[in-house]
Design a protein around this motif. Structure first.
Motif, PDB file in Angstrom:
ATOM      1  N   GLU A   1       0.827  -1.201   0.000  1.00 14.29           N
ATOM      2  CA  GLU A   1       0.000   0.000   0.000  1.00 14.29           C
ATOM      3  C   GLU A   1       0.865   1.256   0.000  1.00 14.29           C
ATOM      4  O   GLU A   1       0.578   2.224  -0.723  1.00 14.29           O
ATOM      5  CB  GLU A   1      -0.917  -0.021   1.225  1.00 14.29           C
ATOM      6  CG  GLU A   1      -1.960  -1.126   1.184  1.00 14.29           C
ATOM      7  CD  GLU A   1      -2.569  -1.416   2.547  1.00 14.29           C
ATOM      8  OE1 GLU A   1      -2.392  -0.578   3.461  1.00 14.29           O
ATOM      9  OE2 GLU A   1      -3.200  -2.476   2.699  1.00 14.29           O
TER      10      GLU A   1
ATOM     11  N   SER B   1     -16.073   0.061   0.067  1.00 13.14           N
ATOM     12  CA  SER B   1     -14.778   0.325  -0.557  1.00 13.14           C
ATOM     13  C   SER B   1     -14.452  -0.678  -1.665  1.00 13.14           C
ATOM     14  O   SER B   1     -13.449  -0.529  -2.367  1.00 13.14           O
ATOM     15  CB  SER B   1     -13.668   0.282   0.500  1.00 13.14           C
ATOM     16  OG  SER B   1     -13.610  -0.994   1.115  1.00 13.14           O
TER      17      SER B   1
ATOM     18  N   ILE C   1      -8.884  -4.850   0.996  1.00 14.07           N
ATOM     19  CA  ILE C   1      -8.647  -3.403   1.052  1.00 14.07           C
ATOM     20  C   ILE C   1      -8.557  -2.958   2.501  1.00 14.07           C
ATOM     21  O   ILE C   1      -9.337  -3.391   3.355  1.00 14.07           O
ATOM     22  CB  ILE C   1      -9.796  -2.654   0.330  1.00 14.07           C
ATOM     23  CG1 ILE C   1      -9.875  -3.098  -1.136  1.00 14.07           C
ATOM     24  CG2 ILE C   1      -9.610  -1.143   0.421  1.00 14.07           C
ATOM     25  CD1 ILE C   1     -11.099  -2.596  -1.860  1.00 14.07           C
ATOM     26  N   ASN C   2      -7.609  -2.090   2.776  1.00  9.25           N
ATOM     27  CA  ASN C   2      -7.442  -1.590   4.136  1.00  9.25           C
ATOM     28  C   ASN C   2      -8.742  -0.955   4.634  1.00  9.25           C
ATOM     29  O   ASN C   2      -9.397  -0.205   3.909  1.00  9.25           O
ATOM     30  CB  ASN C   2      -6.311  -0.559   4.176  1.00  9.25           C
ATOM     31  CG  ASN C   2      -5.904  -0.222   5.606  1.00  9.25           C
ATOM     32  OD1 ASN C   2      -6.619   0.449   6.329  1.00  9.25           O
ATOM     33  ND2 ASN C   2      -4.726  -0.709   6.001  1.00  9.25           N
TER      34      ASN C   2
ATOM     35  N   SER D   1      -7.849   7.833  -5.304  1.00  9.67           N
ATOM     36  CA  SER D   1      -7.367   7.275  -4.035  1.00  9.67           C
ATOM     37  C   SER D   1      -8.038   5.929  -3.744  1.00  9.67           C
ATOM     38  O   SER D   1      -7.382   4.973  -3.302  1.00  9.67           O
ATOM     39  CB  SER D   1      -7.632   8.262  -2.890  1.00  9.67           C
ATOM     40  OG  SER D   1      -8.953   8.765  -2.967  1.00  9.67           O
TER      41      SER D   1
ATOM     42  N   ALA E   1      -6.279   2.116  -3.880  1.00  6.05           N
ATOM     43  CA  ALA E   1      -6.425   1.155  -2.779  1.00  6.05           C
ATOM     44  C   ALA E   1      -6.907  -0.190  -3.310  1.00  6.05           C
ATOM     45  O   ALA E   1      -6.458  -1.260  -2.865  1.00  6.05           O
ATOM     46  CB  ALA E   1      -7.391   1.705  -1.736  1.00  6.05           C
ATOM     47  N   GLN E   2      -7.815  -0.159  -4.278  1.00  2.00           N
ATOM     48  CA  GLN E   2      -8.341  -1.398  -4.865  1.00  2.00           C
ATOM     49  C   GLN E   2      -7.281  -2.114  -5.696  1.00  2.00           C
ATOM     50  O   GLN E   2      -7.149  -3.342  -5.620  1.00  2.00           O
ATOM     51  CB  GLN E   2      -9.568  -1.069  -5.717  1.00  2.00           C
ATOM     52  CG  GLN E   2     -10.761  -0.589  -4.890  1.00  2.00           C
ATOM     53  CD  GLN E   2     -11.847   0.058  -5.734  1.00  2.00           C
ATOM     54  OE1 GLN E   2     -11.616   0.404  -6.897  1.00  2.00           O
ATOM     55  NE2 GLN E   2     -13.032   0.242  -5.149  1.00  2.00           N
TER      56      GLN E   2
ATOM     57  N   PHE F   1       0.704   4.198  -2.965  1.00  2.05           N
ATOM     58  CA  PHE F   1       0.342   5.580  -2.657  1.00  2.05           C
ATOM     59  C   PHE F   1       1.561   6.506  -2.692  1.00  2.05           C
ATOM     60  O   PHE F   1       1.459   7.674  -3.085  1.00  2.05           O
ATOM     61  CB  PHE F   1      -0.352   5.659  -1.297  1.00  2.05           C
ATOM     62  CG  PHE F   1      -1.780   5.198  -1.335  1.00  2.05           C
ATOM     63  CD1 PHE F   1      -2.748   5.959  -1.972  1.00  2.05           C
ATOM     64  CD2 PHE F   1      -2.151   3.992  -0.749  1.00  2.05           C
ATOM     65  CE1 PHE F   1      -4.072   5.529  -2.022  1.00  2.05           C
ATOM     66  CE2 PHE F   1      -3.473   3.554  -0.797  1.00  2.05           C
ATOM     67  CZ  PHE F   1      -4.429   4.325  -1.435  1.00  2.05           C
TER      68      PHE F   1
ATOM     69  N   TRP G   1     -10.344   2.751   4.198  1.00  2.42           N
ATOM     70  CA  TRP G   1     -11.110   3.271   3.070  1.00  2.42           C
ATOM     71  C   TRP G   1     -12.599   2.976   3.168  1.00  2.42           C
ATOM     72  O   TRP G   1     -13.369   3.383   2.301  1.00  2.42           O
ATOM     73  CB  TRP G   1     -10.542   2.707   1.762  1.00  2.42           C
ATOM     74  CG  TRP G   1      -9.113   3.142   1.576  1.00  2.42           C
ATOM     75  CD1 TRP G   1      -8.005   2.368   1.684  1.00  2.42           C
ATOM     76  CD2 TRP G   1      -8.664   4.470   1.302  1.00  2.42           C
ATOM     77  NE1 TRP G   1      -6.869   3.129   1.489  1.00  2.42           N
ATOM     78  CE2 TRP G   1      -7.252   4.425   1.244  1.00  2.42           C
ATOM     79  CE3 TRP G   1      -9.307   5.695   1.086  1.00  2.42           C
ATOM     80  CZ2 TRP G   1      -6.474   5.560   0.997  1.00  2.42           C
ATOM     81  CZ3 TRP G   1      -8.538   6.824   0.837  1.00  2.42           C
ATOM     82  CH2 TRP G   1      -7.142   6.754   0.791  1.00  2.42           C
TER      83      TRP G   1
END
Length: 429
Positions: A220, A333, A314-315, A276, A280-281, A224, A318
C-alpha cells in the motif's frame, strides 16, 4: 447529393444489378464470372476479375467511374497500367473510351440495371441528418444478419485493442506479466485517470511488489507513495502517517521517484471513483496476487475470473474515507459489479485474446469471447440510444460490438462497409 463512386463499387461488388442478359455498350454479350478483388490502393478498382465477353473468357481488372468520360479525365488512356482493364463499369455511358494501346474498352452501364431503391437509400444514409446514418432504418435489419455482423465486430474490437497490448508487450521486452500488470493498472483508471494509472504501474515494477507480497502495508505504501499522494503532507490520521514512514524507507531502498500528484483527477468524478479509492483497490488486487497474468491464464471459467476482483483485501481505512484525512463517511470500498465487469471486458478479455493470438492458440481467444458472453451488456449513453432505435442487447459481447460499430462505422459514415448498411441498401423495405 453528388453520386459517389463508392456506391458503384458497392453495387458491383455485391452484384446489386440485373445480371440477366447483360450486354456491353458495343452490343456484345457479357457474363460476369468473378467481380474481382476490391483494390483500395492505386490502380484499377477491382483486380483479377473474370468475365465472358462475346463467348470469350477474359481475366483482368475492372475500373469504375460515374461517367465513361472520367476515363480520359483521369488520364487512364495514357497509362499502360490500365491496358489490362477488361470491363469499364459506369453509371452513365456518355462516350466510348480507349486504352493506351488504342483498343476499345468494353463498357457496362449500371444506370438502367440498378434497382430504383438503392440510390435513395444510399442518399438517406449519407445525408448526415441523424445520430447514426441508419437511425430511421436500423430496426429493419433482419435479426440473423445483425447477429452475424455483431459477431464479426466483436472480433474486430478485440483486434483494435490487441494492437495497443502488443505495443506495450514490445516495450516490456516480451514480458506478459509486466504487460498485463500495466494494462490492468491502466484499466483501473477507467477513462479519466487511465494515463495516470499507467504511469503509476510503470514507476512501480512488479519485481519490487513481489518482494513484499507478505507485507500488505509495504505494498500500500509503495502504491500511494509512487502516486505522489504521500509527499509534503502533515497527515492527521494514523494510517497515512504509517504509509509515509514505510514509503520513506522503501523509496531510499529501491531508488524510487514518485509521480507528480497533480496528474490525478478528482474533479467531475464520483467519490467512489476517486483515484485514491481506485489505487487502494489496485493495491489490494496486487496483494492478492502479484502475478496477475499467470493467475488470469490459469482461471478457465468466467465466475472464477470475476471472483478475482470480489472481496479484495482493502485496508479498512477506506471504508470511512474517500481521501486521506477526508471527512468521515461510511461507504463500500469494494469494486462495484459494473466496475468489475468493465475490468473483465477491457483488461482480462483483452489480455486473453491478445495472448491467444500471439501464441497461436484459439483456446484463449474462445475464452475471451466466452467471458464477454457471460457478462451483462454495458450501460452507457450510446447503448441506451441504440435501445431506443430497437437494437437491444443482453451480453457484453454484443454491447462491445455495437460500440465498435458506432465509433468506426456510424461516426465515419462507412455504411458501405457495414453489415447493417449492406442489408438496408440491398433490400427494398
Amino acid at each position: 447529393m453528388t453520386l459517389s463512386e463508392d456506391i458503384l463499387h458497392f453495387v458491383w461488388k455485391y452484384r446489386l444489378y440485373d445480371i440477366r442478359r447483360l450486354n456491353t455498350m458495343s452490343g456484345k454479350t457479357l457474363r460476369i464470372l468473378d467481380t474481382g478483388i476490391h483494390n483500395h490502393d492505386a490502380g484499377a478498382d477491382f483486380l483479377a476479375a473474370r468475365a465472358v465477353i462475346a463467348d470469350v473468357e477474359w481475366v483482368g481488372n475492372v475500373e469504375i467511374h460515374i461517367r465513361a468520360s472520367d476515363w480520359e479525365r483521369h488520364q487512364h488512356h495514357k497509362d499502360k497500367a490500365y491496358n489490362n482493364v477488361i470491363v469499364h463499369v459506369v453509371y452513365e455511358y456518355d462516350e466510348a473510351v480507349y486504352r493506351e494501346d488504342g483498343t476499345l474498352v468494353e463498357a457496362l452501364e449500371l444506370k438502367s440495371l440498378m434497382p430504383h431503391h438503392i440510390l435513395p437509400k444510399y442518399r438517406e444514409l449519407m445525408s448526415g441528418m441523424y445520430w447514426i446514418p441508419c437511425e430511421r432504418l436500423i430496426h429493419l435489419t433482419p435479426p440473423f444478419h445483425l447477429s452475424q455482423w455483431l459477431s464479426r465486430l466483436l472480433v474486430e474490437r478485440f483486434e483494435y485493442k490487441v494492437s495497443s497490448i502488443y505495443a506495450l508487450l514490445a516495450e516490456q521486452r516480451g514480458s506478459w506479466e509486466d504487460t498485463c500488470y500495466i494494462w490492468m493498472a491502466r484499466c483501473f483508471g477507467f477513462k479519466v485517470n487511465a494515463l495516470a494509472f499507467e504511469q503509476l504501474a510503470r514507476s512501480l515494477p512488479q519485481l519490487i511488489l513481489a518482494k513484499y507480497k507478505r507485507n500488505p502495508l509495504a505494498i500500500e505504501a509503495l502504491f500511494f507513495g509512487q502516486a505522489g499522494m504521500l509527499e509534503n503532507v502533515d497527515f492527521e490520521d494514523d494510517y497515512p502517517r504509517e504509509l509515509q514512514r514505510e514509503y520513506s524507507h522503501l523509496r531510499r531502498l529501491h531508488s524510487l521517484r514518485p509521480m507528480d500528484a497533480s496528474m490525478w483527477k478528482f474533479m467531475r468524478t464520483r467519490p467512489g471513483n476517486f483515484p485514491s479509492i481506485r489505487i487502494a483497490q489496485l493495491a489490494a488486487l496486487c496483494k492478492r496476487t502479484v502475478q496477475l497474468f499467470s493467475t488470469i491464464v490459469e482461471m478457465k471459467d468466467p465466475p472464477a475470473l470475476k471472483a478475482l476482483f470480489d472481496d479484495l483485501p482493502i485496508n479498512s481505512y477506506w471504508e470511512k474515507r474517500y481521501r486521506f484525512d477526508g471527512t468521515l463517511s461510511r461507504h463500500g470500498s469494494q469494486l462495484g459489479g459494473r466496475s468489475i465487469d468493465t475490468l473483465l471486458i477491457n483488461a482480462v478479455a483483452g489480455i486473453l485474446f491478445a495472448y491467444g493470438k500471439y501464441i497461436g492458440k484459439e483456446t484463449y481467444i474462445y475464452r475471451a469471447i466466452a467471458l464477454l458472453e457471460n457478462l451483462k451488456a454495458e450501460d452507457n449513453a450510446v447503448l441506451k440510444r441504440f435501445s431506443t432505435l430497437g437494437v437491444q442487447v443482453q451480453q457484453a459481447a454484443e454491447s462491445q460490438a455495437l460500440l465498435q460499430m458506432k465509433a468506426f462505422y456510424c461516426d465515419k459514415r462507412k455504411c458501405l462497409d457495414c453489415g447493417v448498411g449492406l442489408q438496408l441498401i440491398k433490400h427494398n423495405e
